[in-house]
Design a protein around this motif. Structure first.
Motif, PDB file in Angstrom:
ATOM      1  N   LEU A  24       0.851  -1.185   0.000  1.00 47.89           N
ATOM      2  CA  LEU A  24       0.000   0.000   0.000  1.00 47.89           C
ATOM      3  C   LEU A  24       0.888   1.237   0.000  1.00 47.89           C
ATOM      4  O   LEU A  24       1.928   1.258   0.660  1.00 47.89           O
ATOM      5  CB  LEU A  24      -0.898   0.027   1.237  1.00 47.89           C
ATOM      6  N   TYR A  25       0.456   2.270  -0.727  1.00 44.21           N
ATOM      7  CA  TYR A  25       1.167   3.544  -0.691  1.00 44.21           C
ATOM      8  C   TYR A  25       0.177   4.612  -0.259  1.00 44.21           C
ATOM      9  O   TYR A  25      -0.873   4.799  -0.877  1.00 44.21           O
ATOM     10  CB  TYR A  25       1.753   3.909  -2.056  1.00 44.21           C
ATOM     11  N   VAL A  26       0.513   5.295   0.839  1.00 48.10           N
ATOM     12  CA  VAL A  26      -0.332   6.363   1.360  1.00 48.10           C
ATOM     13  C   VAL A  26       0.508   7.617   1.528  1.00 48.10           C
ATOM     14  O   VAL A  26       1.719   7.546   1.739  1.00 48.10           O
ATOM     15  CB  VAL A  26      -0.982   5.969   2.709  1.00 48.10           C
ATOM     16  N   ARG A  27      -0.166   8.746   1.425  1.00 43.03           N
ATOM     17  CA  ARG A  27       0.530  10.012   1.597  1.00 43.03           C
ATOM     18  C   ARG A  27      -0.268  10.887   2.544  1.00 43.03           C
ATOM     19  O   ARG A  27      -1.459  11.099   2.347  1.00 43.03           O
ATOM     20  CB  ARG A  27       0.700  10.697   0.244  1.00 43.03           C
ATOM     21  N   ASP A  28       0.380  11.372   3.574  1.00 43.67           N
ATOM     22  CA  ASP A  28      -0.244  12.217   4.589  1.00 43.67           C
ATOM     23  C   ASP A  28      -0.645  13.553   3.971  1.00 43.67           C
ATOM     24  O   ASP A  28       0.162  14.204   3.323  1.00 43.67           O
ATOM     25  CB  ASP A  28       0.746  12.429   5.740  1.00 43.67           C
ATOM     26  N   GLU A  29      -1.877  13.945   4.190  1.00 42.58           N
ATOM     27  CA  GLU A  29      -2.386  15.201   3.647  1.00 42.58           C
ATOM     28  C   GLU A  29      -2.679  16.205   4.771  1.00 42.58           C
ATOM     29  O   GLU A  29      -3.720  16.830   4.796  1.00 42.58           O
ATOM     30  CB  GLU A  29      -3.666  14.939   2.842  1.00 42.58           C
ATOM     31  N   HIS A  30      -1.772  16.367   5.696  1.00 37.86           N
ATOM     32  CA  HIS A  30      -1.875  17.324   6.801  1.00 37.86           C
ATOM     33  C   HIS A  30      -2.857  16.926   7.890  1.00 37.86           C
ATOM     34  O   HIS A  30      -3.099  17.690   8.798  1.00 37.86           O
ATOM     35  CB  HIS A  30      -2.237  18.733   6.307  1.00 37.86           C
ATOM     36  N   HIS A  31      -3.463  15.782   7.798  1.00 37.19           N
ATOM     37  CA  HIS A  31      -4.375  15.323   8.830  1.00 37.19           C
ATOM     38  C   HIS A  31      -3.841  13.997   9.365  1.00 37.19           C
ATOM     39  O   HIS A  31      -3.673  13.056   8.596  1.00 37.19           O
ATOM     40  CB  HIS A  31      -5.783  15.108   8.284  1.00 37.19           C
ATOM     41  N   PRO A  32      -3.581  13.910  10.650  1.00 36.83           N
ATOM     42  CA  PRO A  32      -3.035  12.658  11.192  1.00 36.83           C
ATOM     43  C   PRO A  32      -3.885  11.436  10.859  1.00 36.83           C
ATOM     44  O   PRO A  32      -3.369  10.350  10.659  1.00 36.83           O
ATOM     45  CB  PRO A  32      -2.999  12.910  12.699  1.00 36.83           C
ATOM     46  N   SER A  33      -5.190  11.621  10.753  1.00 36.50           N
ATOM     47  CA  SER A  33      -6.052  10.473  10.485  1.00 36.50           C
ATOM     48  C   SER A  33      -6.130  10.127   9.000  1.00 36.50           C
ATOM     49  O   SER A  33      -6.655   9.080   8.642  1.00 36.50           O
ATOM     50  CB  SER A  33      -7.464  10.746  11.019  1.00 36.50           C
ATOM     51  N   TRP A  53      -5.657 -11.649  -2.167  1.00 35.39           N
ATOM     52  CA  TRP A  53      -4.389 -10.920  -2.183  1.00 35.39           C
ATOM     53  C   TRP A  53      -4.040 -10.518  -0.756  1.00 35.39           C
ATOM     54  O   TRP A  53      -4.916 -10.262   0.069  1.00 35.39           O
ATOM     55  CB  TRP A  53      -4.473  -9.690  -3.053  1.00 35.39           C
ATOM     56  N   SER A  54      -2.751 -10.431  -0.469  1.00 37.97           N
ATOM     57  CA  SER A  54      -2.341 -10.079   0.898  1.00 37.97           C
ATOM     58  C   SER A  54      -1.451  -8.834   0.892  1.00 37.97           C
ATOM     59  O   SER A  54      -0.632  -8.646  -0.003  1.00 37.97           O
ATOM     60  CB  SER A  54      -1.597 -11.243   1.538  1.00 37.97           C
ATOM     61  N   VAL A  55      -1.648  -8.003   1.911  1.00 36.57           N
ATOM     62  CA  VAL A  55      -0.834  -6.810   2.078  1.00 36.57           C
ATOM     63  C   VAL A  55       0.460  -7.223   2.759  1.00 36.57           C
ATOM     64  O   VAL A  55       0.442  -7.811   3.841  1.00 36.57           O
ATOM     65  CB  VAL A  55      -1.574  -5.742   2.923  1.00 36.57           C
ATOM     66  N   VAL A  56       1.579  -6.932   2.108  1.00 38.28           N
ATOM     67  CA  VAL A  56       2.885  -7.312   2.657  1.00 38.28           C
ATOM     68  C   VAL A  56       3.688  -6.121   3.158  1.00 38.28           C
ATOM     69  O   VAL A  56       4.673  -6.298   3.872  1.00 38.28           O
ATOM     70  CB  VAL A  56       3.710  -8.113   1.626  1.00 38.28           C
ATOM     71  N   ALA A  57       3.271  -4.887   2.775  1.00 39.49           N
ATOM     72  CA  ALA A  57       4.009  -3.698   3.207  1.00 39.49           C
ATOM     73  C   ALA A  57       3.137  -2.464   3.031  1.00 39.49           C
ATOM     74  O   ALA A  57       2.206  -2.460   2.227  1.00 39.49           O
ATOM     75  CB  ALA A  57       5.294  -3.538   2.402  1.00 39.49           C
ATOM     76  N   VAL A  58       3.469  -1.446   3.798  1.00 40.59           N
ATOM     77  CA  VAL A  58       2.818  -0.138   3.670  1.00 40.59           C
ATOM     78  C   VAL A  58       3.928   0.902   3.575  1.00 40.59           C
ATOM     79  O   VAL A  58       4.829   0.932   4.411  1.00 40.59           O
ATOM     80  CB  VAL A  58       1.898   0.175   4.864  1.00 40.59           C
ATOM     81  N   TYR A  59       3.869   1.727   2.545  1.00 43.27           N
ATOM     82  CA  TYR A  59       4.840   2.799   2.350  1.00 43.27           C
ATOM     83  C   TYR A  59       4.110   4.126   2.494  1.00 43.27           C
ATOM     84  O   TYR A  59       3.003   4.291   1.982  1.00 43.27           O
ATOM     85  CB  TYR A  59       5.513   2.685   0.973  1.00 43.27           C
ATOM     86  N   GLN A  60       4.753   5.062   3.186  1.00 45.49           N
ATOM     87  CA  GLN A  60       4.088   6.312   3.510  1.00 45.49           C
ATOM     88  C   GLN A  60       5.026   7.488   3.286  1.00 45.49           C
ATOM     89  O   GLN A  60       6.214   7.408   3.563  1.00 45.49           O
ATOM     90  CB  GLN A  60       3.659   6.283   4.982  1.00 45.49           C
ATOM     91  N   ASP A  61       4.447   8.571   2.781  1.00 47.86           N
ATOM     92  CA  ASP A  61       5.180   9.826   2.688  1.00 47.86           C
ATOM     93  C   ASP A  61       4.457  10.870   3.528  1.00 47.86           C
ATOM     94  O   ASP A  61       3.251  10.795   3.739  1.00 47.86           O
ATOM     95  CB  ASP A  61       5.309  10.294   1.233  1.00 47.86           C
TER      96      ASP A  61
END
Length: 181
Positions: A24-33, A53-61
């Motif tokens: 998964l790739y997520v990016r913080d948009e100024h809201h902690p939630s 399908w299985s989630v094996v990693a989460v990448y965040q910016d």
């Protein structure tokens, strides 16, 4: 676009393996939630559309990286590095804007993933498969985006009264190759 070769850590075959492991790739948009909400939506999307399908990693910016080109963001760089080592098969983001605002940046990321035998997918359905047709569509969209950006720049130059010489060059560039009356 390069033809992907099988990765040494994956089962060799004529084509890339069927996607099963997801990052998964997520990016913080100024809201902690916002990161938590993105992850929940992505996991719900997988459960609904690809329950095996299985989630094996989460990448965040973080918010500070949002103005950087995608390939300069630490989380996305880590995700691309992991894809090249065969850590996952699909990078799933909420939408293409999480990857990049400019379509050519999204295409760069998609091409890098493809060269690693991984696929970029979005939960909103904008991107969802690999193959020559998706690559062709991405190239067409990027070409249109580039053309629109060039036209906007020419219009900005043409509308600046203090730059008469530039305005004349812009007009000639727009009309070069066309008959004018």
């Amino acid at each position: 676009m390069m033809t992907p070769t099988p990765h040494p850590h994956r089962t060799p075959s004529a084509a890339c393996p069927a996607p099963r492991r997801v990052a998964l790739y997520v990016r913080d948009e100024h809201h902690p939630s916002s990161v938590d909400k993105q992850q929940q939506r992505l996991r719900a999307h997988l459960q609904q559309h690809h329950p095996d399908w299985s989630v094996v990693a989460v990448y965040q910016d973080t918010p500070g990286s949002r103005r950087k080109p995608p390939l300069q963001r630490p989380g996305l760089r880590d995700a691309l590095t992991a894809a090249s080592s065969g850590a996952y098969d699909v990078l799933l983001a909420q939408d293409t804007r999480r990857i990049g605002r400019r379509l050519e940046h999204v295409a760069q990321v998609a091409e890098q993933l493809e060269s690693s035998c991984a696929v970029l997918m979005t939960a909103d359905g904008t991107l969802g498969s690999s193959g020559p047709l998706t690559g062709l569509i991405m190239k067409i969209v990027c070409a249109i985006s580039s053309y629109e950006r060039e036209q906007a720049a020419l219009e900005r130059i043409a509308n600046q009264p203090e730059h008469e010489g530039r305005r004349q060059r812009a007009r000639s560039e727009r009309t070069s190759g066309r008959a004018t009356s």
